[in-house]
Design a protein around this motif. Structure first.
Motif, PDB file in Angstrom:
ATOM      1  N   LEU A  58       0.828  -1.204   0.000  1.00 19.70           N
ATOM      2  CA  LEU A  58       0.000   0.000   0.000  1.00 19.70           C
ATOM      3  C   LEU A  58       0.862   1.254   0.000  1.00 19.70           C
ATOM      4  CD1 LEU A  58      -2.766   1.289   0.016  1.00 19.70           C
ATOM      5  CD2 LEU A  58      -2.889   0.916   2.487  1.00 19.70           C
ATOM      6  N   LEU A  59       1.979   1.225   0.704  1.00 16.01           N
ATOM      7  CA  LEU A  59       2.861   2.395   0.725  1.00 16.01           C
ATOM      8  C   LEU A  59       3.405   2.679  -0.669  1.00 16.01           C
ATOM      9  CD1 LEU A  59       4.274   4.625   2.247  1.00 16.01           C
ATOM     10  CD2 LEU A  59       6.037   2.988   2.937  1.00 16.01           C
ATOM     11  N   LEU A  63       2.529   6.081  -3.017  1.00 15.13           N
ATOM     12  CA  LEU A  63       3.635   6.924  -3.447  1.00 15.13           C
ATOM     13  C   LEU A  63       3.847   6.878  -4.953  1.00 15.13           C
ATOM     14  CD1 LEU A  63       6.222   6.157  -0.613  1.00 15.13           C
ATOM     15  CD2 LEU A  63       4.711   8.141  -0.819  1.00 15.13           C
ATOM     16  N   GLY A  64       3.102   6.041  -5.643  1.00 12.51           N
ATOM     17  CA  GLY A  64       3.224   5.953  -7.088  1.00 12.51           C
ATOM     18  C   GLY A  64       4.525   5.332  -7.550  1.00 12.51           C
ATOM     19  N   LEU A  65       5.053   4.406  -6.755  1.00 15.02           N
ATOM     20  CA  LEU A  65       6.321   3.773  -7.086  1.00 15.02           C
ATOM     21  C   LEU A  65       6.110   2.358  -7.621  1.00 15.02           C
ATOM     22  CD1 LEU A  65       8.520   4.954  -4.082  1.00 15.02           C
ATOM     23  CD2 LEU A  65       8.827   5.553  -6.490  1.00 15.02           C
ATOM     24  N   PRO A  66       6.920   1.956  -8.584  1.00 15.80           N
ATOM     25  CA  PRO A  66       6.781   0.607  -9.157  1.00 15.80           C
ATOM     26  C   PRO A  66       7.370  -0.449  -8.233  1.00 15.80           C
ATOM     27  CG  PRO A  66       8.622   1.738 -10.180  1.00 15.80           C
ATOM     28  CD  PRO A  66       7.954   2.746  -9.281  1.00 15.80           C
ATOM     29  N   ARG A  67       7.161  -1.706  -8.583  1.00 18.12           N
ATOM     30  CA  ARG A  67       7.635  -2.817  -7.761  1.00 18.12           C
ATOM     31  C   ARG A  67       9.149  -2.980  -7.830  1.00 18.12           C
ATOM     32  NH1 ARG A  67       4.650  -4.393  -3.793  1.00 18.12           N
ATOM     33  NH2 ARG A  67       5.688  -6.413  -3.834  1.00 18.12           N
ATOM     34  N   SER A  68       9.820  -2.179  -8.654  1.00 20.88           N
ATOM     35  CA  SER A  68      11.282  -2.207  -8.668  1.00 20.88           C
ATOM     36  C   SER A  68      11.862  -1.493  -7.451  1.00 20.88           C
ATOM     37  CB  SER A  68      11.822  -1.572  -9.950  1.00 20.88           C
ATOM     38  OG  SER A  68      11.334  -0.259 -10.109  1.00 20.88           O
ATOM     39  N   TYR A  69      10.997  -0.906  -6.643  1.00 19.02           N
ATOM     40  CA  TYR A  69      11.393  -0.339  -5.356  1.00 19.02           C
ATOM     41  C   TYR A  69      10.989  -1.312  -4.250  1.00 19.02           C
ATOM     42  CZ  TYR A  69      12.516   4.277  -7.266  1.00 19.02           C
ATOM     43  OH  TYR A  69      13.082   5.311  -7.956  1.00 19.02           O
ATOM     44  N   ARG A  70      11.783  -1.353  -3.208  1.00 20.69           N
ATOM     45  CA  ARG A  70      11.498  -2.214  -2.070  1.00 20.69           C
ATOM     46  C   ARG A  70      11.249  -1.367  -0.833  1.00 20.69           C
ATOM     47  NH1 ARG A  70      13.639  -7.368  -2.868  1.00 20.69           N
ATOM     48  NH2 ARG A  70      12.620  -7.884  -0.882  1.00 20.69           N
ATOM     49  N   ALA A 204       5.695   6.669  16.485  1.00 19.64           N
ATOM     50  CA  ALA A 204       7.134   6.429  16.533  1.00 19.64           C
ATOM     51  C   ALA A 204       7.397   4.932  16.730  1.00 19.64           C
ATOM     52  CB  ALA A 204       7.749   7.235  17.676  1.00 19.64           C
ATOM     53  N   GLY A 205       8.551   4.489  16.264  1.00 19.41           N
ATOM     54  CA  GLY A 205       8.944   3.101  16.486  1.00 19.41           C
ATOM     55  C   GLY A 205       9.315   2.345  15.230  1.00 19.41           C
ATOM     56  N   VAL A 206       8.946   2.872  14.066  1.00 19.87           N
ATOM     57  CA  VAL A 206       9.306   2.217  12.814  1.00 19.87           C
ATOM     58  C   VAL A 206       9.762   3.286  11.822  1.00 19.87           C
ATOM     59  CG1 VAL A 206       6.930   2.282  11.928  1.00 19.87           C
ATOM     60  CG2 VAL A 206       8.550   0.634  10.984  1.00 19.87           C
ATOM     61  N   THR A 207      10.741   2.921  11.017  1.00 21.82           N
ATOM     62  CA  THR A 207      11.248   3.813   9.976  1.00 21.82           C
ATOM     63  C   THR A 207      11.068   3.129   8.634  1.00 21.82           C
ATOM     64  OG1 THR A 207      12.910   4.639  11.505  1.00 21.82           O
ATOM     65  CG2 THR A 207      13.250   5.113   9.171  1.00 21.82           C
ATOM     66  N   ALA A 208      10.498   3.835   7.673  1.00 22.36           N
ATOM     67  CA  ALA A 208      10.325   3.295   6.325  1.00 22.36           C
ATOM     68  C   ALA A 208      11.515   3.705   5.465  1.00 22.36           C
ATOM     69  CB  ALA A 208       9.032   3.804   5.705  1.00 22.36           C
ATOM     70  N   LEU A 252      -2.966   1.143   9.205  1.00 23.97           N
ATOM     71  CA  LEU A 252      -4.236   1.852   9.367  1.00 23.97           C
ATOM     72  C   LEU A 252      -4.157   3.279   8.834  1.00 23.97           C
ATOM     73  CD1 LEU A 252      -5.410   0.759  12.963  1.00 23.97           C
ATOM     74  CD2 LEU A 252      -5.957  -0.282  10.756  1.00 23.97           C
ATOM     75  N   VAL A 253      -3.027   3.943   9.060  1.00 26.08           N
ATOM     76  CA  VAL A 253      -2.871   5.315   8.564  1.00 26.08           C
ATOM     77  C   VAL A 253      -2.856   5.330   7.036  1.00 26.08           C
ATOM     78  CG1 VAL A 253      -1.287   7.275   8.422  1.00 26.08           C
ATOM     79  CG2 VAL A 253      -1.712   6.176  10.626  1.00 26.08           C
ATOM     80  N   LEU A 254      -2.186   4.371   6.423  1.00 26.44           N
ATOM     81  CA  LEU A 254      -2.132   4.321   4.960  1.00 26.44           C
ATOM     82  C   LEU A 254      -3.522   4.083   4.375  1.00 26.44           C
ATOM     83  CD1 LEU A 254       1.137   2.263   4.329  1.00 26.44           C
ATOM     84  CD2 LEU A 254       0.836   4.749   4.314  1.00 26.44           C
ATOM     85  N   LYS A 255      -4.302   3.235   5.006  1.00 28.76           N
ATOM     86  CA  LYS A 255      -5.679   3.023   4.542  1.00 28.76           C
ATOM     87  C   LYS A 255      -6.487   4.305   4.684  1.00 28.76           C
ATOM     88  CE  LYS A 255      -7.054  -0.546   6.913  1.00 28.76           C
ATOM     89  NZ  LYS A 255      -7.987  -1.627   7.340  1.00 28.76           N
ATOM     90  N   TRP A 256      -6.245   5.038   5.758  1.00 29.14           N
ATOM     91  CA  TRP A 256      -6.940   6.317   5.969  1.00 29.14           C
ATOM     92  C   TRP A 256      -6.578   7.306   4.867  1.00 29.14           C
ATOM     93  CZ3 TRP A 256      -4.849  11.193   7.078  1.00 29.14           C
ATOM     94  CH2 TRP A 256      -5.770  12.179   7.443  1.00 29.14           C
ATOM     95  N   VAL A 257      -5.286   7.408   4.526  1.00 32.64           N
ATOM     96  CA  VAL A 257      -4.856   8.298   3.448  1.00 32.64           C
ATOM     97  C   VAL A 257      -5.525   7.896   2.141  1.00 32.64           C
ATOM     98  CG1 VAL A 257      -2.883   9.026   2.038  1.00 32.64           C
ATOM     99  CG2 VAL A 257      -2.652   8.884   4.533  1.00 32.64           C
TER     100      VAL A 257
END
Length: 364
Positions: A58-59, A63-70, A204-208, A252-257
Motif C-alpha cells: 500500500l505504501l 507513493l506511485g512507485l513501481p515494484r522495482s522499489y522495495r 514512533a517506532g518504525v522507519t520506512a 491503518l494510517v495508509l488506509k486512511w490516506v
C-alpha cells in the motif's frame, strides 16, 4: 470518547487521525478474533505477515512507485539512517554529497563523515537556514556515491520544491521524514528515501526505507548484517522482530490516506491549512515575523517569531489554555512552530489562525 481532544501541533510524535485511533482502540485488546492483541502476535504468524506485506504494498501504491522499489521497515528513526546510508552506499574512494538546508541535514552530513568521505555541495548555514540552497548548477564530484537532500526541514520550517537533476548514475537520497505522504513528488527521481513514521506515517517506532532494487547490489557487505539494507530486503524486513504494533498502525494510517483520496488530496488540504497560518503571519504588520523566506516556506512546519521573548512565552501559555499543544519552537531556534501534518485538521488550523489574530488584537 470522553473529554475534548486538543489541537495537536506537535512536531513528532505528532497527531494521528482520530478514525485511526478509534479503529486501533477497538482492536487493542483483541485483534481479528485471535484472542490476543496485535502487540502480542508473533511476527512470524500468518496474521501479522499479511498485515506486514499489505502495508509495504500500500505504501508503494500511495507513493506511485513501481515494484522495482522495495520497502524496508527498520528501527532507529531517521537518525539511524544518517549512518546507515553511508554505511551501505559509501564505498571506499567515493564521496557522499550533501545539501545542507537545516539542522537535520547537517547531522546527516556529520554522521557520514564518521563513515567515510563526505562533501557539501551547497549550504545556507551562514544565512541561519532562512533560505534553501540552490539545487541547480551543483558541482557534483566525479566520485560521488550519492547526493543527499532533506526535503523538508522540520525545525526551521523550509521545504524544497525542486530537486537536483543528476542523470541516472548518481542516486538521489531523500530524508523525507516530515513530508512523505504530505505532498506529491515524482519519487522515481530518487534512488532511496527514508522517513521516521512519527509525522505522517504513524506512531514512533518504525522507519520506512524505500529504495530501488539496483542499489541493493551496490550496498556494502562489510558491515554487520543488522545494518545492511540487503538483509532487510531478503527477509522482507522480518530478519529480527519488527515493531509489530507500530507497523500495524502505519497500515491503518495508509488506509486512511487512501480513503481521503490519496496523496494528492492530502496535499490540497495541507496547502489550505498552511495558507491560513501564513496569512495570519503576513497580515500582522510585523507583530508575527516569519522565519523562512516566503518562496521556501514549508506546508508541514510553519515557523514564526514574536517581537519579544516575553510575548512568546505569553503566547505559548495562552495557547495551551485554549487547547493548543506543541506550538513552542525547537529549543535550538526558539520562536513558535505549528506542525500541521496530514492528521491535523483544517478546523485546528482555522482555530489557530483565529487565536493568532485575537492575540495580536490584545497585545499588538
Amino acid at each position: 470518547m470522553n473529554g475534548q481532544r486538543k489541537h495537536n501541533f506537535n512536531p513528532g510524535p505528532a497527531a494521528l487521525p482520530l478514525e485511526v485511533l478509534e479503529e486501533a482502540q477497538e482492536a487493542f485488546v483483541e485483534y481479528g478474533g485471535l484472542g490476543m492483541s496485535m502487540m502480542e502476535v508473533s511476527h512470524r504468524s500468518k496474521v501479522y505477515e499479511q498485515v506486514h506485506e499489505q502495508t509495504q504494498t500500500l505504501l508503494l501504491e500511495l507513493l506511485g512507485l513501481p515494484r522495482s522499489y522495495r520497502v524496508l521497515f527498520m528501527g532507529g528513526g531517521a537518525s539511524a539512517q544518517f549512518a546507515l546510508v553511508p554505511m551501505n552506499l559509501l564505498a571506499e574512494g567515493r564521496s557522499g554529497v550533501y545539501l545542507l538546508s537545516g539542522s537535520f541535514a547537517e547531522k546527516a552530513y556529520q554522521e557520514a563523515l564518521t563513515v567515510g568521505d563526505a562533501v557539501v555541495a551547497s549550504s545556507t548555514k551562514a544565512q541561519g537556514w532562512r533560505a534553501l540552497p540552490q539545487t541547480e548548477g551543483l558541482r557534483i564530484p566525479e566520485n560521488a556515491a550519492y547526493v543527499h537532500i532533506t526535503t523538508n526541514n522540520t525545525i526551521e520550517g523550509s521545504q524544497f520544491r525542486s530537486f537536483p537533476e543528476l542523470g541516472g548514475e548518481v542516486p538521489l537520497i531523500g530524508d523525507m521524514t516530515s513530508d512523505l505522504l504530505g505532498r506529491e513528488i515524482d519519487l522515481t527521481r530518487f534512488g532511496l528515501i527514508y522517513a521516521g513514521a512519527q509525522k505522517n506515517l504513524g506512531p514512533a517506532g518504525v522507519t520506512a526505507v524505500i529504495l530501488r532494487e539496483d542499489l541493493l547490489d551496490q550496498a556494502s557487505g562489510r558491515i554487520p548484517a543488522i545494518f545492511r539494507y540487503a538483509t532487510f530486503a531478503e527477509s522482507g524486513s522480518l530478519y529480527n522482530t519488527p515493531p509489530v504494533h507500530s507497523v500495524y498502525m502505519v497500515h491503518l494510517v495508509l488506509k486512511w490516506v487512501q480513503h481521503q483520496g490519496g496523496v494528492a488530496a492530502m496535499e490540497r488540504r495541507n496547502v489550505r491549512k498552511a495558507q491560513r497560518i501564513y496569512e495570519a503571519i503576513d497580515a500582522s504588520g510585523g507583530f508575527y515575523q516569519g522565519i523562512i523566506e516566503k518562496e521556501d516556506r514549508s506546508i508541514m512546519n510553519m515557523t514564526w517569531r514574536l517581537t519579544s521573548e516575553e510575548l512568546t512565552r505569553r503566547f505559548i501559555e495562552e495557547s495551551e489554555h485554549h487547547g493548543f499543544d506543541g506550538l513552542a519552537g525547537h529549543r535550538s531556534v526558539g520562536g513558535l512552530r505549528a506542525s500541521a501534518y496530514n492528521a491535523v485538521t483544517e478546523d485546528s488550523c482555522r482555530a489557530l489562525a483565529d487565536f493568532m489574530t485575537d492575540f495580536q488584537k490584545r497585545y499588538g
